[in-house]
Every structure is written in C-alpha cells, then in structure tokens.
Design a protein around this motif. Sequence first.
Motif, PDB file in Angstrom:
ATOM      1  N   GLY A 110       1.314  -1.310   0.072  1.00 14.75           N
ATOM      2  CA  GLY A 110      -0.356  -0.015   0.120  1.00 14.75           C
ATOM      3  C   GLY A 110       1.252   0.766  -0.028  1.00 14.75           C
ATOM      4  O   GLY A 110       1.923   1.813  -0.641  1.00 14.75           O
ATOM      5  N   ALA A 111       0.609   2.428   1.069  1.00 12.46           N
ATOM      6  CA  ALA A 111       1.423   3.636   0.960  1.00 12.46           C
ATOM      7  C   ALA A 111       3.069   3.296   1.205  1.00 12.46           C
ATOM      8  O   ALA A 111       3.712   3.994   1.197  1.00 12.46           O
ATOM      9  N   GLY A 112       3.331   1.956   1.726  1.00 10.64           N
ATOM     10  CA  GLY A 112       5.007   1.420   1.938  1.00 10.64           C
ATOM     11  C   GLY A 112       5.019   1.357   0.928  1.00 10.64           C
ATOM     12  O   GLY A 112       6.064   1.645   0.646  1.00 10.64           O
ATOM     13  N   ALA A 113       4.541   0.304  -0.003  1.00 15.23           N
ATOM     14  CA  ALA A 113       4.962   0.835  -1.710  1.00 15.23           C
ATOM     15  C   ALA A 113       5.162   2.380  -1.800  1.00 15.23           C
ATOM     16  O   ALA A 113       5.997   2.164  -2.561  1.00 15.23           O
ATOM     17  N   SER A 114       4.079   2.588  -1.997  1.00 21.22           N
ATOM     18  CA  SER A 114       4.119   4.059  -2.082  1.00 21.22           C
ATOM     19  C   SER A 114       5.135   5.341  -2.199  1.00 21.22           C
ATOM     20  O   SER A 114       5.614   5.544  -3.070  1.00 21.22           O
ATOM     21  N   LEU A 115       5.561   4.783  -0.874  1.00 19.25           N
ATOM     22  CA  LEU A 115       6.655   5.155  -0.422  1.00 19.25           C
ATOM     23  C   LEU A 115       7.633   4.800  -1.163  1.00 19.25           C
ATOM     24  O   LEU A 115       8.963   5.975  -1.564  1.00 19.25           O
ATOM     25  N   ALA A 116       8.193   4.093  -1.521  1.00 21.61           N
ATOM     26  CA  ALA A 116       9.310   3.207  -1.679  1.00 21.61           C
ATOM     27  C   ALA A 116       9.679   3.849  -3.480  1.00 21.61           C
ATOM     28  O   ALA A 116      10.935   4.741  -3.753  1.00 21.61           O
ATOM     29  N   LEU A 117       8.207   4.307  -3.882  1.00 17.48           N
ATOM     30  CA  LEU A 117       8.119   4.305  -5.253  1.00 17.48           C
ATOM     31  C   LEU A 117       8.519   6.081  -5.395  1.00 17.48           C
ATOM     32  O   LEU A 117       9.268   6.629  -6.325  1.00 17.48           O
ATOM     33  N   ALA A 118       8.344   6.585  -4.506  1.00 19.68           N
ATOM     34  CA  ALA A 118       8.772   7.687  -4.291  1.00 19.68           C
ATOM     35  C   ALA A 118      10.015   8.165  -3.778  1.00 19.68           C
ATOM     36  O   ALA A 118      10.386   9.291  -4.596  1.00 19.68           O
TER      37      ALA A 118
END
Length: 260
Positions: A110-118
């Motif tokens: 979720g937002a943990g994946a988004s954090l990595a993507l950012a």
Amino acid sequence: MGFETVDVYVEDGVGIIRLQRPVVLNAFNQQMGRELYQALKIVEKDTSVRAVLIMGSGRAFCAGQDLTDASAATAESLADAVRERYLPIITKMRHIRKPIVAAVHGAAAGAGASLALAADLRVASESAVFTLAFSKIGLVPDSGASYFLPRLIGVARAMELVLTARPVKSAEALQIGLVNRVVPDDQFETESLTWAKELAKGATKALGWSKELIYQGSEEDLLYILEKEAQFQDEAGHTSDFREGIQAFLEKRASSFTGQ
Ligand code: T3D
C-alpha cells in the motif's frame, strides 16, 4: 533525534531515516506520518547530509496505512488523511535536492510501496515483496502510486499490479524496473548503506539539480528542459565540485567532492 516512530541519524554523509513501528510492520499511523515528514525536513536542512536512506525496522519496510487507524474513518476523513499525511511526505521527497534511496526488505505494501516508489532509487533485499494492496481493501492507489508506478514500469504492468494487488517479489521487481538493485538478504543493510554513502560522496549540488531535471524531463516539453538544463549547468559550473572534477581529471585521480 526525539521521535518515537522514526529514527533519524547521520552516518558518513548519509541521513538515515528508519521507520520504527516493527510490531505492525512499520504501518503508518498519524504520528509516524508527522515524524517522517519532520525527519525529511531535518535531512533536507542538514548540510552534512548529502544522501538519504529510508528503511524499515524489524522484518519489513512498511505495510502502508495502519488499518486499525483507518477502520473508523469516513470517506471524507480518508481524503483528509491522504492530503495531510501522505502528500507532504511525497512532495518533500521529490523536492529534496539530495539523492534518496529506499532500502526495502520484507513487505512494502500500500502506502509503504508508494513510499518506496517516491524515492529516487530503490534497493531491495532478495526476500522483499511489493504489493499494491489498495484494491484488496477496496481503495484506490494513493500517496503517488498511480503517478510513479506507470512512469517506472509502464501503464500495462502498473494496471495489472494495481487491479490485482498481486505481490511482486524482488527478482521480478528488478526485471520490470520497479527497483534498481537486488541484494542478498544477509548483505542488505551493508549494501544499501554502502550505496547511499557512495552517493553522499558525489557532487551533491549537481546531483540535486540532476534529480530535478530528470523528473521535469519526464513531464515538461523539450524546449523547457533545454533551457532548464542550461540554467542548472551554469550554476553547476560555479561550484567547487566542478573545479575539483576538472582538476581530478587532469591529474588522473579520483575526485574528492565536498558537496559545495
Ligand atoms: O486511511 C487512509 O489514510 C487511507 C490510505 C490507505 C493507504 C494504504 O496503505 S492502503 C493499504 C494498507 N495496507 C495493507 O492493506 C497491507 C496489510 N498487511 C498485509 O497484507 C500483510 O500484513 C503483509 C502482506 C504486509 C505482510 O504479511 P505477513 O504475513 O508477513 O505479516 P502479518 O502477520 O500479516 O503482519 C504482522 C503484524 O503486523 C500483524 O499483527 P499481529 O497479528 O502480529 O498482531 C498484522 O496485523 C500487522 N499489520 C500488518 N500490516 C498492517 C498491520 N497492522 C496495521 N496495519 C497494517 N497495514
């Protein structure tokens, strides 16, 4: 630093930010969102920091939104949560003029994946697993995932991962361009830190401007970027790291950059 859910410290020019809610796989609650944002501001301002490493503690990177926090939320408060918690973090990461590496081990969901993507670069441990988990709980991608994902891996793959919430192991993540490097589990921390330390020895100002150019280059038209490149090149040409780079080349030795 005086945070409860995030550790921030500096090692050899690297600002290390470590998420500290291991019992819930570093899932985001309000406090962690606030403290991560503060930690990002600290490493941005600290001139001794020339690269940033974001990582998890315990057995995972980050399991996204803390679902025990979200359970009582109304649609309206979810909008507020996304705007107030995630938007400042993601935009700050984009605007910090220093390379940011996300070191992902275990789950990034979720937002943990988004954090990595950012982050600007991603290193994953062999056993890392990325899950665009949003649709599994009836939500849509947020925290920038719908922006970053198609840019990194293309629309068709992004669509599949978002619509199916299929877990992606690190070998596939490397193959499709979701991560830059995969390292064995037992070398994960050392290798991630080594990479960040190498980046911290770079010509920091030039790296910061390069980051901005690459991001704008994928969004703006060519004429805009040609002019922006010229402006940043002019500034880079006035740094002592540029003079050092030329001198080192002429003297046939490795450059020793100071970030100035
Ligand atoms: O409200 C808003 O702001 C909306 C924004 C939403 C953005 C999002 O991030 S939506 C996506 C939220 N995240 C998820 O849906 C992931 C949920 N977690 C999982 O699917 C699994 O935990 C993992 C696949 C990530 C890992 O599985 P596994 O088997 O390795 O670990 P586990 O046993 O499921 O988790 C360990 C513990 O962490 C467990 O607690 P327990 O049983 O030991 O007391 C589990 O409940 C807890 N945990 C894991 N993820 C979360 C969590 N607790 C709260 N929130 C979580 N996201």
